[in-house]
Design an enzyme around this catalytic site. Structure first.
Site, short mmCIF file in Angstrom:
data_model
loop_
_atom_site.label_atom_id
_atom_site.label_comp_id
_atom_site.label_asym_id
_atom_site.label_seq_id
_atom_site.Cartn_x
_atom_site.Cartn_y
_atom_site.Cartn_z
NE ARG A 211 -3.73 -2.38 0.95
CZ ARG A 211 -4.68 -2.44 1.78
NH1 ARG A 211 -5.56 -1.53 1.62
NH2 ARG A 211 -5.25 -3.65 1.23
CD GLU A 213 -2.52 2.69 3.53
OE1 GLU A 213 -1.64 2.52 4.47
OE2 GLU A 213 -4.02 1.98 3.09
CG HIS A 220 -2.31 2.79 8.24
ND1 HIS A 220 -2.31 3.61 8.69
CD2 HIS A 220 -3.04 2.58 7.06
CE1 HIS A 220 -4.17 3.96 8.82
NE2 HIS A 220 -3.69 2.79 7.54
CB SER A 360 -12.04 -5.03 5.28
OG SER A 360 -12.56 -4.22 5.74
#
Ligand code: ATP
Ligand code: MG
Length: 434
Positions: A211, A213, A220, A360
């Site tokens: 990721r 990000e 994270h 999720s």
């Protein structure tokens, strides 16, 4: 080393070869002790200056801390020794000397900051606390694999170099693949879905996700390990059942098999596997409860994503693992199916630890036409995902699944402050090496 005995197995009466690191040297004058450490524990080696061979004693006294040595001798009972036994050496061999200046003190007497520890992970993992985290992580993954097998899921490995991302380009790391642009995959989502339409039907994968990000938070990573599950002929409630069982199995395995590690982390007394059913709150109930806590400056309304402070307030309120279900369709990804009787409601769910999101998941959109519309609404070109969408034309059953962050599972299970504690060599904004 064929004749090597682990320190934990050395018993009085043995003539043993132990090999490991010099943890400590205690010189008391006429007598001195070397504490040798290996992966199983520590053992005392006795040096009697006037009674033993001079060269042997000298080797033992001169060796620097953290050097690797091999000691051959008789194991004797010694009630005053830390483990009740000691080795009376016939020979001491220095196999690999350590420099006297160490970047980190593996005995743990001098604390080091996390960056120093991560820069010197090898030395850091000579400490019982740090080592315990990774032994527990290994047990978690073992238990998770076994739980999946009990559910008759087949373990798969999907590509990490891909032509297109799952949800568009924003969080992808681009790479050059023989002169063409490619990406590191952010999720096995599309590939695992393709497998539910194959003869495998029910699959799981434990593998890296990437990721890009930009944010730097304690929860994270830019490279994380995802525990993914997907099953044909499942709806979201069945997927949640498996999710709950897998997480509980991980906790139970650690409770049962990692007593020593929990002790090293000072968690032996408080560690408890979740026993009751995880509460299932709807999104609507979740925002009402968050609003009722009064922790947020502004009240949440339908359609808002849950801010981190909201998740915290709700987590405190619920106090155990829980699910949030029935999200507004517009804030869940397009590949998640809406409820048949109410298209404003998504079958997407999150599974939460009181501290943060762990999972999720949801039931997936398996109807070809709807899927294509989803791509278009998301601003993605369905043609770029042709390898995926095409298979929905050849018999794709209804299916559901989820993704669970392995590091977040370990982090919350062991009450670690920073997710980096649960990764050997974390990748973040500042860290690409080691
Ligand atoms: P968050 O909102 O907390 O950033 P997310 O909703 O973007 O997470 P998903 O795409 O839903 O994450 O991924 C499923 C799970 O994978 C998450 O619940 C989390 O446990 C884990 N995960 C996702 N991104 C990361 C990351 N950057 N670092 C560590 N774990 C992650
Ligand atoms: Mg999520």
């Amino acid at each position: 080393m064929k004749d090597r005995t682990y320190t934990a197995d050395a018993a009085p009466g043995d003539h043993a070869t132990v090999a490991g690191w010099v943890h400590e040297i205690r010189d008391l004058g006429g007598i001195a002790f070397l504490i040798v450490r290996d992966t199983t524990g520590k053992i005392q080696v006795k040096l009697e200056k006037d009674e033993m061979d001079e060269e042997l004693v000298e080797t033992g006294l001169d060796v620097s801390r953290e050097s690797v040595i091999k000691v051959v001798g008789d194991v004797k009972e010694e009630p005053r020794a830390p483990t009740g036994v000691e080795v009376v050496p016939e020979s001491i061999e220095v196999i690999a000397a350590a420099e006297t200046q160490l970047p980190l003190d593996p005995s743990g007497k001098v604390d080091a900051e996390l960056p120093t520890r991560l820069n010197n992970r090898t030395l850091d993992l000579r400490r019982d606390e740090a080592k315990a985290i990774f032994e527990i992580r290994a047990e978690v993954l073992r238990a998770v694999r076994e739980a999946f097998r009990d559910f008759h899921a087949t373990e798969i490995n999907t590509p990490k170099i891909v032509a297109t991302g799952t949800e568009g380009g924003t969080e992808l790391f681009p790479i050059t693949y023989f002169g063409e642009e490619a990406f590191m995959n952010q999720s096995p989502q599309l590939f695992k879905q393709l497998m539910v339409g194959s003869g495998l039907e029910r699959v799981f994968e434990i593998g890296p996700i990437f990721r890009a990000e930009e944010h730097n938070t304690p929860r994270h990573l830019n490279e994380a390990t995802s525990i993914d599950f997907e099953s044909a002929f499942f709806d979201h409630t069945e997927a949640m059942d498996v999710c709950e069982a897998v997480v509980k199995a991980a906790y139970e395995a650690v409770e049962e098999n990692c007593e020593g590690q929990l002790e090293a982390l000072d968690l032996a007394d408080e560690f408890e596997a979740p026993s009751g059913e995880f509460p299932r709150l709807t999104y609507e109930e979740a925002i009402q409860r968050i609003n009722a806590t009064g922790e947020l400056d502004e009240q949440l309304v339908w359609g808002d994503d849950l801010p981190t402070e909201g998740e915290h307030a709700l987590g405190q309120d619920v106090g155990e693992h829980y699910f949030i279900t029935d999200w507004p369709s517009e804030i869940k990804p397009f590949y998640i199916k809406d409820h048949d009787d109410d298209e404003t409601l998504s079958t997407g769910f999150d599974m939460m630890h009181p501290r943060m999101e762990l999972v999720s998941g949801g039931q997936r959109e398996h109807r070809y036409q709807r899927l294509i519309e989803g791509f278009e609404q998301q601003g993605l070109d369905p043609d770029a995902f042709d390898y995926y969408t095409k298979m929905f034309k050849y018999g794709m059953p209804p299916h559901a699944g989820w993704g669970l962050g392995a590091e977040r599972l370990v982090m919350t299970m062991l009450d670690l402050d920073n997710i980096r504690e649960a990764v050997l060599f974390p990748r973040d904004r500042q860290r690409l090496s080691p």
